[in-house]
Scaffold this motif. Sequence first.
Motif, PDB file in Angstrom:
ATOM      1  N   ASP A 122     -58.194 -11.714  24.270  1.00 33.74           N
ATOM      2  CA  ASP A 122     -58.509 -11.067  25.551  1.00 33.74           C
ATOM      3  C   ASP A 122     -58.533  -9.554  25.436  1.00 33.74           C
ATOM      4  O   ASP A 122     -58.849  -8.854  26.403  1.00 33.74           O
ATOM      5  N   GLY A 123     -58.154  -9.039  24.263  1.00 25.96           N
ATOM      6  CA  GLY A 123     -58.143  -7.604  24.053  1.00 25.96           C
ATOM      7  C   GLY A 123     -56.907  -6.900  24.556  1.00 25.96           C
ATOM      8  O   GLY A 123     -56.845  -5.667  24.586  1.00 25.96           O
ATOM      9  N   THR A 124     -55.868  -7.657  24.948  1.00 29.14           N
ATOM     10  CA  THR A 124     -54.652  -7.043  25.485  1.00 29.14           C
ATOM     11  C   THR A 124     -53.641  -6.704  24.393  1.00 29.14           C
ATOM     12  O   THR A 124     -52.683  -5.999  24.650  1.00 29.14           O
ATOM     13  N   VAL A 125     -53.816  -7.227  23.189  1.00 31.17           N
ATOM     14  CA  VAL A 125     -52.920  -6.907  22.087  1.00 31.17           C
ATOM     15  C   VAL A 125     -53.707  -6.923  20.782  1.00 31.17           C
ATOM     16  O   VAL A 125     -54.568  -7.782  20.577  1.00 31.17           O
ATOM     17  N   GLU A 126     -53.465  -5.942  19.944  1.00 30.59           N
ATOM     18  CA  GLU A 126     -54.104  -5.870  18.635  1.00 30.59           C
ATOM     19  C   GLU A 126     -53.030  -6.017  17.566  1.00 30.59           C
ATOM     20  O   GLU A 126     -52.004  -5.350  17.618  1.00 30.59           O
ATOM     21  N   VAL A 127     -53.271  -6.892  16.610  1.00 30.04           N
ATOM     22  CA  VAL A 127     -52.294  -7.168  15.553  1.00 30.04           C
ATOM     23  C   VAL A 127     -52.996  -7.198  14.208  1.00 30.04           C
ATOM     24  O   VAL A 127     -54.060  -7.818  14.073  1.00 30.04           O
ATOM     25  N   ASP A 128     -52.421  -6.524  13.208  1.00 31.99           N
ATOM     26  CA  ASP A 128     -52.951  -6.666  11.849  1.00 31.99           C
ATOM     27  C   ASP A 128     -51.853  -7.035  10.846  1.00 31.99           C
ATOM     28  O   ASP A 128     -52.111  -7.153   9.652  1.00 31.99           O
ATOM     29  N   GLY A 129     -50.626  -7.218  11.345  1.00 36.20           N
ATOM     30  CA  GLY A 129     -49.532  -7.646  10.486  1.00 36.20           C
ATOM     31  C   GLY A 129     -48.455  -8.349  11.296  1.00 36.20           C
ATOM     32  O   GLY A 129     -48.205  -7.980  12.442  1.00 36.20           O
ATOM     33  N   ILE A 130     -47.856  -9.379  10.713  1.00 38.42           N
ATOM     34  CA  ILE A 130     -46.777 -10.109  11.382  1.00 38.42           C
ATOM     35  C   ILE A 130     -45.583 -10.205  10.435  1.00 38.42           C
ATOM     36  O   ILE A 130     -45.716 -10.672   9.303  1.00 38.42           O
ATOM     37  N   LEU A 131     -44.425  -9.764  10.908  1.00 40.81           N
ATOM     38  CA  LEU A 131     -43.175  -9.855  10.159  1.00 40.81           C
ATOM     39  C   LEU A 131     -42.349 -10.993  10.739  1.00 40.81           C
ATOM     40  O   LEU A 131     -42.061 -11.007  11.941  1.00 40.81           O
ATOM     41  N   CYS A 132     -41.984 -11.944   9.888  1.00 41.55           N
ATOM     42  CA  CYS A 132     -41.216 -13.120  10.324  1.00 41.55           C
ATOM     43  C   CYS A 132     -39.809 -13.053   9.724  1.00 41.55           C
ATOM     44  O   CYS A 132     -39.643 -12.730   8.550  1.00 41.55           O
ATOM     45  N   ALA A 133     -38.814 -13.429  10.524  1.00 38.84           N
ATOM     46  CA  ALA A 133     -37.422 -13.346  10.085  1.00 38.84           C
ATOM     47  C   ALA A 133     -36.981 -14.532   9.246  1.00 38.84           C
ATOM     48  O   ALA A 133     -35.839 -14.573   8.796  1.00 38.84           O
ATOM     49  N   SER A 134     -37.867 -15.500   9.019  1.00 38.20           N
ATOM     50  CA  SER A 134     -37.571 -16.598   8.101  1.00 38.20           C
ATOM     51  C   SER A 134     -38.882 -17.207   7.627  1.00 38.20           C
ATOM     52  O   SER A 134     -39.911 -17.109   8.306  1.00 38.20           O
TER      53      SER A 134
END
Length: 343
Positions: free
Chosen positions: A237-249
């Motif tokens: 929808d264009g409300t958030v842009e993400v190019d990386g995701i950090l996961c805690a596990s």
Amino acid sequence: MKVTFKDVARLAGVSTQTVSRVTHNARNVSEKTRQRVQDAIRQLGYIPSKSAQLLGRNQSRTIGLVTLDLIHYGAAMQAAGIRRAAREKGYGLLLGVAEETTVESIHEALKDLMAQQIDAVIINIAITSEHAVSLTQQYPDLPIVFSDTEPAPELVTVMSDHCRGAAMAAQHLLANSRRRIFFVHGPLDSAAARLRREGWLQALAREGLKPVGECVANWSGGQAFRLTSQMLQKRDDGTVEVDGILCASDQMALGVLKALNTNNVNIPGEIAVSGFDDTPDSALYQPALTTIRQDFFRLGKLIVESLLALLNEQSNGNTPELITRMALTKNVEVSLVVRESTE
């Protein structure tokens, strides 16, 4: 009202001498009678005097471990590391499984373990340092090491270096030109989860950045899948842009990877993903997962060594000085493992 061994004898229908023999782990008690006494001890919440036990018998050479269900990789591997280290030192390990992360549940698990004559205990459950200090005060004769509690001057805590490891993962994404980073972290009542999030935040702050969003997936791959799918809908929808995701596990990272693959997101072209733990299967994820490796056997060894040092202080009659003399914090080194999910 304090429960006494006379109350236990009355409920079990045995003499006080029999209760004494059971709590001192004497051999001249039938298994049926022993079980009846132990059931009464659990029902009444009776806690045998550890000092009296040590005077009446040799140490049981048994360590207790209070933990949650071992379905999560980190908890299971930490238990395995502790069990190996305990065995190498000539100690057995008894598990006390708490139903939930509450002080009441920890107390119940502790009482059950103490009824089985443990010499010392490790608490691998998320607990505040204030509650941890309270536990050491309520069980002054029981050496306790904490492995999911933020350090405090009165406590012995041994953990992986969660903050530094998380910072390493974030720095790796930043070095690969990822600037719009989303966090998938564990429940913030866990010191490990808080420290990992803090490591991410510190690394981003050094670059003048903040996360574009974050969610709590409670260490669950299924929940991480659902929450990532919701994030991707907002992204479309264009409300958030993400190019990386950090996961805690890594378990949560598996759910994230599935959500990205299901939504035809190229990994790492569009979004890079990093985990934490380095489970044996993380190299087999699609794509193979970049992650932070914990040395669970080194961690288990340091936990057991710290616990036995506390026990040795008690055996030498230094119980009144136990906390002030032995309180310490140890952080076990972690390392970055780079795979295809980020490069």
